[in-house]
Design an enzyme around this catalytic site. Structure first.
Site, PDB file in Angstrom:
ATOM      1  N   ASP A   1     -10.667   3.262   4.783  1.00  0.00           N
ATOM      2  CA  ASP A   1     -11.142   1.797   4.736  1.00  0.00           C
ATOM      3  C   ASP A   1     -12.727   1.711   4.674  1.00  0.00           C
ATOM      4  O   ASP A   1     -13.463   0.861   4.177  1.00  0.00           O
ATOM      5  CB  ASP A   1     -10.827   1.021   5.995  1.00  0.00           C
ATOM      6  CG  ASP A   1      -9.608   0.344   5.710  1.00  0.00           C
ATOM      7  OD1 ASP A   1      -9.008  -0.246   4.395  1.00  0.00           O
ATOM      8  OD2 ASP A   1      -8.627  -0.160   6.564  1.00  0.00           O
TER       9      ASP A   1
ATOM     10  N   LYS B   1       0.797  -1.223  -0.084  1.00  0.00           N
ATOM     11  CA  LYS B   1       0.021   0.030  -0.042  1.00  0.00           C
ATOM     12  C   LYS B   1       0.843   1.251  -0.066  1.00  0.00           C
ATOM     13  O   LYS B   1       0.786   2.319  -0.467  1.00  0.00           O
ATOM     14  CB  LYS B   1      -0.995   0.073   1.175  1.00  0.00           C
ATOM     15  CG  LYS B   1      -2.077  -1.115   1.133  1.00  0.00           C
ATOM     16  CD  LYS B   1      -2.778  -1.363   2.358  1.00  0.00           C
ATOM     17  CE  LYS B   1      -3.733  -2.520   2.261  1.00  0.00           C
ATOM     18  NZ  LYS B   1      -4.188  -2.802   3.728  1.00  0.00           N
TER      19      LYS B   1
ATOM     20  N   GLN C   1      -4.083  -1.503   9.987  1.00  0.00           N
ATOM     21  CA  GLN C   1      -3.949  -2.944   9.227  1.00  0.00           C
ATOM     22  C   GLN C   1      -4.491  -3.820  10.239  1.00  0.00           C
ATOM     23  O   GLN C   1      -4.091  -3.850  11.343  1.00  0.00           O
ATOM     24  CB  GLN C   1      -2.644  -3.059   8.847  1.00  0.00           C
ATOM     25  CG  GLN C   1      -2.490  -4.625   8.030  1.00  0.00           C
ATOM     26  CD  GLN C   1      -3.339  -4.643   6.653  1.00  0.00           C
ATOM     27  OE1 GLN C   1      -3.163  -3.656   5.882  1.00  0.00           O
ATOM     28  NE2 GLN C   1      -4.082  -5.614   6.515  1.00  0.00           N
TER      29      GLN C   1
END
Ligand code: NDP
Length: 297
Positions: free
Chosen positions: A119, A52, A96
């Protein structure tokens, strides 16, 4: 002929379009910044986070990298999130998953400022999605919508069957399919571990999204001819390779491809789209936070 849907190519097109938006934002003095927070016991997480960050750097998005030791208390993680929430230079925050067992992931998600929740997992963003006015669509299902659109698969009036009801894939996917909006208007069935006669449900699918996390679980005998198959699964299975494993999806590719009109491979299908849509949300967040109109693909 079965079409193999090329997620790498579609994701590359999206990144190229985002690039010019990033450039315009930078010209306006607002280069996007994504902060990633890594505190995960899963060895794959480190790879995901570094991918990412590389994606960000390629586009000229600033990537801020924060790592915490696994035995740090929850408060240490919350303090980091609070600092990032308060930092005007940070546009997107991603913690994460999974986080260590002593930390409640729900509390983590609720701590992130919904305006920086790229997200799309904060209850405010989930609520907006369910209510029909999403701000940040979760990256994997949003990527699947884009993949279907790029493959000229019209979802309207189709029977969509989603196998899996997780917070990050199955539920938001179903919510996007039932929206009265482009990429929605599908008649949607959600299956899970308690579903009775799964194959009878999957055979009804015009569009099947497999997100159960079980290697090669859906095979051709569970599908009807002409189905579009989207395989979300990324499963490590032991193999005689350098790394000692290989990645397989939730779909048995050979037998499913024999029935499908179009199908995603693993790897190279949904995965690159998930990453591209994280960049999309980060760029969108930068525009929203600075009251700037941004072009999005
Ligand atoms: P979860 O483990 O959170 O959810 C799995 C879902 O599958 C659950 O809802 C579960 O049901 C359901 N399920 C389990 N067994 C069965 C069964 N026998 N029949 C029907 N449904 C079943 O997984 P995720 O949603 O997080 O991930 C799914 C897969 O997708 C994984 O392989 C993951 O690695 C991959 N993934 C890939 C991404 C990408 O970018 N390509 C992004 C995110 C995930 P129940 O709720 O009843 O337990």
């Amino acid at each position: 002929m079965t079409e193999q849907i090329d997620g790498e190519a579609v994701a590359a097109d999206i990144r190229a379009e985002l690039q010019s938006t990033v450039d315009s934002l930078a010209d306006a003095g607002e280069r996007p910044t994504l902060a990633t927070v890594l505190m995960s016991p899963d060895p794959a997480s480190e790879t995901y986070v570094s991918m990412k960050q590389n994606d960000c750097e390629e586009l000229g998005i600033n990537a801020r990298d924060i790592e915490l030791d696994l035995d740090e208390p929850a408060e240490a993680l919350f303090d980091v999130i609070d600092e990032l929430n308060a930092d005007d230079d940070v546009n997107g925050i991603l913690v994460q998953s999974p986080v260590p067992d002593h930390i409640d992931y729900r509390e983590v998600l609720e701590r992130i400022d919904p305006e920086k929740d790229v997200d799309g997992f904060h209850p405010t963003n989930v609520g907006r999605l369910v209510a029909g006015y999403p701000q940040y669509k979760p990256c994997t299902p949003h990527g699947i919508q884009k993949l279907l659109a790029a493959t000229d698969v019209d979802t309207e009036g189709k029977d969509a069957v989603v196998v899996g009801r997780s917070r990050i894939v199955g539920k938001p996917m179903a919510n996007l399919f039932i929206q009265k909006a482009p990429g929605g208007n599908a008649t949607t069935t959600v299956c899970h571990s308690r579903t009775d006669d799964l194959a009878a449900k999957t055979r009804q699918a015009d569009i099947l999204v497999a997100a159960a996390g079980i290697p090669e679980f859906i095979d051709g005998s569970m599908l009807s001819a002409g189905v579009v198959v989207i395989d979300v699964g990324i499963n490590r299975v032991d193999a005689d390779t350098e790394k000692g494993y290989e990645l397989v999806g939730d779909v048995d590719y050979e037998s499913a491809a024999a029935k499908a009109s179009a199908i995603t491979p693993v790897p190279g299908g949904v995965g690159p789209m998930t990453r591209a849509m994280l960049l999309y949300n980060t760029v969108k967040a930068t525009g929203l936070q600075n009251d700037l109109d941004v072009d999005l693909p």
